[in-house]
Design an enzyme around this catalytic site. Structure first.
Site, PDB file in Angstrom:
ATOM      1  N   ASN A  46      15.075   4.611  10.678  1.00 57.86           N
ATOM      2  CA  ASN A  46      16.296   4.436  11.220  1.00 57.86           C
ATOM      3  C   ASN A  46      17.141   5.792  12.029  1.00 57.86           C
ATOM      4  OD1 ASN A  46      15.468   6.100   9.404  1.00 57.86           O
ATOM      5  ND2 ASN A  46      16.522   6.144   8.269  1.00 57.86           N
ATOM      6  N   ILE A  47      18.030   4.957  12.339  1.00 55.26           N
ATOM      7  CA  ILE A  47      19.052   5.964  13.203  1.00 55.26           C
ATOM      8  C   ILE A  47      19.979   5.926  12.613  1.00 55.26           C
ATOM      9  CG2 ILE A  47      20.052   6.090  15.408  1.00 55.26           C
ATOM     10  CD1 ILE A  47      17.680   4.810  16.360  1.00 55.26           C
ATOM     11  N   GLU A  48      20.302   7.625  12.154  1.00 56.68           N
ATOM     12  CA  GLU A  48      21.856   7.229  11.120  1.00 56.68           C
ATOM     13  C   GLU A  48      23.090   7.524  12.144  1.00 56.68           C
ATOM     14  OE1 GLU A  48      21.567   8.962   7.682  1.00 56.68           O
ATOM     15  OE2 GLU A  48      20.421   7.662   6.750  1.00 56.68           O
ATOM     16  N   CYS A  57      19.316   0.410  10.504  1.00 59.18           N
ATOM     17  CA  CYS A  57      17.843   0.443   9.730  1.00 59.18           C
ATOM     18  C   CYS A  57      16.594   0.241  10.535  1.00 59.18           C
ATOM     19  CB  CYS A  57      17.494  -0.494   8.957  1.00 59.18           C
ATOM     20  SG  CYS A  57      18.712  -0.793   7.648  1.00 59.18           S
ATOM     21  N   GLU A  59      14.222  -1.988  10.749  1.00 61.08           N
ATOM     22  CA  GLU A  59      13.230  -2.612  10.228  1.00 61.08           C
ATOM     23  C   GLU A  59      13.924  -3.634  11.784  1.00 61.08           C
ATOM     24  OE1 GLU A  59      14.471  -1.499   7.597  1.00 61.08           O
ATOM     25  OE2 GLU A  59      13.438  -2.040   5.938  1.00 61.08           O
ATOM     26  N   CYS A  88      15.866  -4.164   2.948  1.00 54.49           N
ATOM     27  CA  CYS A  88      17.993  -4.257   2.629  1.00 54.49           C
ATOM     28  C   CYS A  88      17.736  -6.246   3.169  1.00 54.49           C
ATOM     29  CB  CYS A  88      18.870  -3.950   3.256  1.00 54.49           C
ATOM     30  SG  CYS A  88      19.236  -4.036   4.904  1.00 54.49           S
ATOM     31  N   CYS A  91      18.501  -6.750   6.782  1.00 47.91           N
ATOM     32  CA  CYS A  91      17.229  -6.951   7.874  1.00 47.91           C
ATOM     33  C   CYS A  91      16.249  -8.102   7.179  1.00 47.91           C
ATOM     34  CB  CYS A  91      16.695  -5.440   7.390  1.00 47.91           C
ATOM     35  SG  CYS A  91      17.265  -4.120   7.699  1.00 47.91           S
TER      36      CYS A  91
HETATM   37  N1  THU Z   1      17.547   1.502   5.877  1.00 42.35           N
HETATM   38  C1  THU Z   1      16.844   1.459   6.405  1.00 42.35           C
HETATM   39  O1  THU Z   1      16.442   2.067   7.365  1.00 42.35           O
HETATM   40  N2  THU Z   1      16.133  -0.313   6.000  1.00 42.35           N
HETATM   41  C2  THU Z   1      16.150  -0.407   4.659  1.00 42.35           C
HETATM   42  O2  THU Z   1      15.667  -1.912   4.937  1.00 42.35           O
HETATM   43  C3  THU Z   1      17.162  -0.094   3.803  1.00 42.35           C
HETATM   44  C4  THU Z   1      17.711   1.223   4.248  1.00 42.35           C
HETATM   45  C5  THU Z   1      18.133   2.546   6.066  1.00 42.35           C
HETATM   46  C6  THU Z   1      19.880   2.993   6.268  1.00 42.35           C
HETATM   47  C7  THU Z   1      19.902   4.487   5.980  1.00 42.35           C
HETATM   48  O3  THU Z   1      19.430   5.499   7.210  1.00 42.35           O
HETATM   49  C8  THU Z   1      18.981   4.868   4.965  1.00 42.35           C
HETATM   50  O4  THU Z   1      17.917   4.700   5.219  1.00 42.35           O
HETATM   51  C9  THU Z   1      19.566   5.030   3.554  1.00 42.35           C
HETATM   52  O5  THU Z   1      20.118   4.166   2.984  1.00 42.35           O
END
Ligand code: THU
Length: 131
Positions: A46-48, A57, A59, A88, A91
């Site tokens: 994940n890259i915020e 996300c 995935e 999620c 995804c």
């Molecule tokens: N996130 C994912 O990378 N994959 C998911 O299926 C659910 C959530 C990440 C998004 C965000 O960076 C962090 O998890 C918290 O929601």
């Protein structure tokens, strides 16, 4: 749980990818890996972003890396989090687009040191919208 060497390698790749997570806002690191029909592995984390809604996300990062390298079919996915979360909804839908056999597409759910569950993509997204 039946685990082939290929699936073990997929989960290990997702565990390594989790280490690369950029998640300073949520503090929640996610690693993912997809295996394509031709046997290649692609990973993502994940890259915020400071503009939270732009975060992506793990995935989707893994899948988009695969597609951008020419893959069009995934046959297995692994997702690693600290607590064994499942992908999620967004995804699930995006993965479905590139899973020609969702009933046969394993989605391995793991933590850094346990395998929590194996689903199929169809189980995670029944009645999916499709073409
Ligand atoms: N996130 C994912 O990378 N994959 C998911 O299926 C659910 C959530 C990440 C998004 C965000 O960076 C962090 O998890 C918290 O929601």
């Amino acid at each position: 749980m039946q685990l082939s060497p290929e699936d073990r390698a997929l989960i290990e790749a997702a565990r390594r990818a989790q280490q690369q997570a950029y998640a300073p806002y949520s503090g929640y690191a996610v690693g993912a890996a997809v295996r394509t029909a031709d046997g290649r592995l692609f990973t993502g984390c994940n890259i915020e972003n400071a503009s939270y809604g732009l975060s992506v996300c793990a995935e989707r990062v893994a899948l988009f890396r695969a597609v951008s390298e020419g893959a069009r079919a995934i046959e297995a996915v692994a997702v690693v989090t600290r607590d064994g979360a499942t992908p999620c909804g967004a995804c699930r839908q995006v993965l479905m687009e590139f899973a020609p056999e969702p009933e046969a597409c394993s989605v391995w759910i793991a933590t850094p040191d346990h395998i929590v569950a194996r689903y199929t993509l169809r189980q995670l997204l029944p009645d999916a919208f499709g073409r």
